[in-house]
Design a protein around this motif. Structure first.
Motif, PDB file in Angstrom:
ATOM      1  N   TYR A   1     -25.114  68.307  35.031  1.00  0.00           N
ATOM      2  CA  TYR A   1     -24.994  69.028  36.304  1.00  0.00           C
ATOM      3  C   TYR A   1     -24.062  70.227  36.174  1.00  0.00           C
ATOM      4  CZ  TYR A   1     -25.238  69.729  41.311  1.00  0.00           C
ATOM      5  OH  TYR A   1     -25.493  70.270  42.546  1.00  0.00           O
TER       6      TYR A   1
ATOM      7  N   GLN B   1     -25.843  65.401  45.108  1.00  0.00           N
ATOM      8  CA  GLN B   1     -26.595  66.021  44.023  1.00  0.00           C
ATOM      9  C   GLN B   1     -28.032  65.515  43.943  1.00  0.00           C
ATOM     10  OE1 GLN B   1     -23.556  64.756  43.777  1.00  0.00           O
ATOM     11  NE2 GLN B   1     -22.204  66.365  42.995  1.00  0.00           N
TER      12      GLN B   1
ATOM     13  N   SER C   1     -29.430  74.273  42.303  1.00  0.00           N
ATOM     14  CA  SER C   1     -29.320  73.069  43.134  1.00  0.00           C
ATOM     15  C   SER C   1     -28.905  73.447  44.544  1.00  0.00           C
ATOM     16  CB  SER C   1     -28.286  72.110  42.545  1.00  0.00           C
ATOM     17  OG  SER C   1     -28.000  71.057  43.442  1.00  0.00           O
TER      18      SER C   1
ATOM     19  N   TRP D   1     -30.884  67.937  44.210  1.00  0.00           N
ATOM     20  CA  TRP D   1     -31.332  68.738  43.065  1.00  0.00           C
ATOM     21  C   TRP D   1     -32.677  68.247  42.528  1.00  0.00           C
ATOM     22  CZ3 TRP D   1     -29.167  68.525  37.436  1.00  0.00           C
ATOM     23  CH2 TRP D   1     -29.450  69.711  36.759  1.00  0.00           C
TER      24      TRP D   1
ATOM     25  N   THR E   1     -29.150  72.777  33.539  1.00  0.00           N
ATOM     26  CA  THR E   1     -27.948  72.600  34.347  1.00  0.00           C
ATOM     27  C   THR E   1     -28.100  73.264  35.707  1.00  0.00           C
ATOM     28  OG1 THR E   1     -25.550  73.022  34.416  1.00  0.00           O
ATOM     29  CG2 THR E   1     -26.914  74.683  33.352  1.00  0.00           C
ATOM     30  N   ALA E   2     -27.232  72.837  36.641  1.00  0.00           N
ATOM     31  CA  ALA E   2     -27.190  73.463  37.961  1.00  0.00           C
ATOM     32  C   ALA E   2     -26.209  74.628  38.013  1.00  0.00           C
ATOM     33  CB  ALA E   2     -26.813  72.427  39.020  1.00  0.00           C
TER      34      ALA E   2
ATOM     35  N   MET F   1     -27.359  61.154  38.420  1.00  0.00           N
ATOM     36  CA  MET F   1     -28.014  61.725  37.256  1.00  0.00           C
ATOM     37  C   MET F   1     -28.686  60.649  36.408  1.00  0.00           C
ATOM     38  SD  MET F   1     -27.642  64.938  37.538  1.00  0.00           S
ATOM     39  CE  MET F   1     -28.169  65.430  35.917  1.00  0.00           C
TER      40      MET F   1
END
Length: 407
Positions: A6, A97, A58, A100, A37-38, A129
């Motif tokens: 992330y 998150q 995100s 996302w 990745t964000a 995640m």
């Protein structure tokens, strides 16, 4: 290999440097790395050949979530649906998150498939995640390896969550780990806990990056004899990582000794901790979060580096402790039984004190000030042991795990 992480940010490097060091060193062990990745490109570090980085935005980052390096009022602008989830989050282990995932499901599959990845490594936290990474790995048809930075079982020790919340978090966290083909953890305490549950976990500790200390000699030198005894803490201070023991110890000293001490805090700090420092009867200063290389420079200016991994979290092993050891400056560790104390004892650190041992800490401060004045205040850690903590060694361990997965 694919690396799903992330945060990939030089601004918030504490939560990113582990993944970055993996990516930087894995090509040397035969693994090209494709990162998703964000974090936006403006925050990315330079990476060597064999590493490609891709940004999938995100929504959570635009809504004021996560850690911020400066004051942020965007939370007040959250849409009604997200505000409504606030009450649900208090009961269920749902993280922001998760928002996302819809965009990631489409983009990550395309990116990883085009790169021909043979395995997917998901760096955790946030905990959400884990199921996200598993879903993407399953769609790709490749082994899934979870790298667990923070043990979700310790959530109750850090935040005031209910027993039912922690039980649900443990249940879903362990279910995700059981579905993964590989697991790596930061702390030996977490490794032992997972082994007791029948989960095969590999210890891959954090460390330091030698390139960040290129001009720092290995031979330890005594700190300067003049000036105040400068105690420096870098990183976040909060209720579970409190500087209270140190400020109480200072209050036990006589006025002349207190006047010869200086405490500097660099980084994020909760209001209650800032008040403790403001009320401390010796000179103190609170400084903003610094770029990583500047933070290292501040470490090298300290007479003694203070490490506080967390009073009630035995598995906590703050990454700063490894960098402290590499500076070859004296280290003061305030920690109870657990991973940080184990590492310090193996490294040869002798300035160890338990949280709440105010008199012991006061005596240590007096002795350290006397040693400074006579020129004998020096790092005592074992050089050979510290050399083995370089982060490239962790990347080699991960490479072996990936070799095992694909064969």
């Amino acid at each position: 290999m694919g690396l799903l992480v992330y945060e990939w940010s030089t601004s918030l490097i504490g939560g990113s440097i582990r993944a970055m060091s993996f990516a930087e060193n894995l090509p040397g062990h035969g693994w090209d790395v494709t990162v998703v990745t964000a974090s936006p490109p403006a925050e990315w570090p330079h990476m060597p050949e064999g590493v490609s980085v891709h940004h999938v935005p995100s929504p959570e980052r635009k809504l004021g979530g996560g850690i911020s390096t400066e004051a942020d009022s965007r939370l007040d602008a959250n849409p009604p649906w997200l505000k409504a989830l606030g009450a649900v989050k208090g009961l269920l282990p749902i993280e922001r998150q998760l928002s996302w995932y819809p965009r990631l499901w489409r983009a990550a599959f395309r990116i990883f498939r085009a790169a021909g990845v043979e395995a997917l490594v998901t760096v955790v936290a946030p905990n959400v995640m884990m199921p996200i990474g598993h879903a993407i790995a399953r769609r790709l048809g490749v082994p899934h390896h979870i790298d667990l930075r923070d043990d979700f079982a310790d959530r109750r020790l850090v935040e005031p969550v209910t027993a039912s919340y922690q039980a649900l978090l443990n249940a879903y966290g362990h279910a995700c780990l059981r579905r993964a083909q590989g697991i790596s953890v930061v702390s030996p305490v977490t490794e032992d806990r997972l082994h007791a549950l029948g989960l095969r976990a590999r210890l891959v500790m954090n460390g330091y990056v030698e390139a960040h200390f290129r001009d720092v000699p290995w031979r330890a030198r005594s700190v300067p004899q003049d000036g105040p005894l400068r105690l420096v803490h870098l990183g976040w201070l909060g209720d579970f990582r409190s500087i209270g023991s140190l400020t109480e110890a200072v209050a036990c000293l006589d006025r002349d000794t207190r006047a010869q001490l200086q405490i500097d805090q660099f980084g994020l700090i909760d209001p209650a901790q800032a008040k403790l420092l403001a009320d401390c009867p010796c000179p103190t200063a609170v400084h903003a979060q610094l770029p990583h290389q500047e933070a290292i420079r501040r470490m090298l200016e300290a007479d003694m580096l203070v490490a506080i991994p967390g009073d009630s979290v035995p598995a906590a092993l703050t990454g700063k402790l490894f960098e402290y050891l590499r500076t070859r400056r004296p280290v003061l560790l305030i920690a109870g039984d657990g991973a940080a104390r184990q590492l310090a004892e193996r490294a040869g650190i002798r300035r160890l004190v338990r949280p709440g041992d105010v008199q012991g800490l006061a005596a240590l401060l007096r002795d350290s000030l006397k040693a400074k004045r006579v020129g004998t205040l020096i790092a005592e850690s074992d050089e050979a042991f510290v050399r083995g903590l370089e982060r490239r060694n962790g990347a080699e361990l991960l490479a072996r795990e990936l070799d095992r997965l694909v064969t």
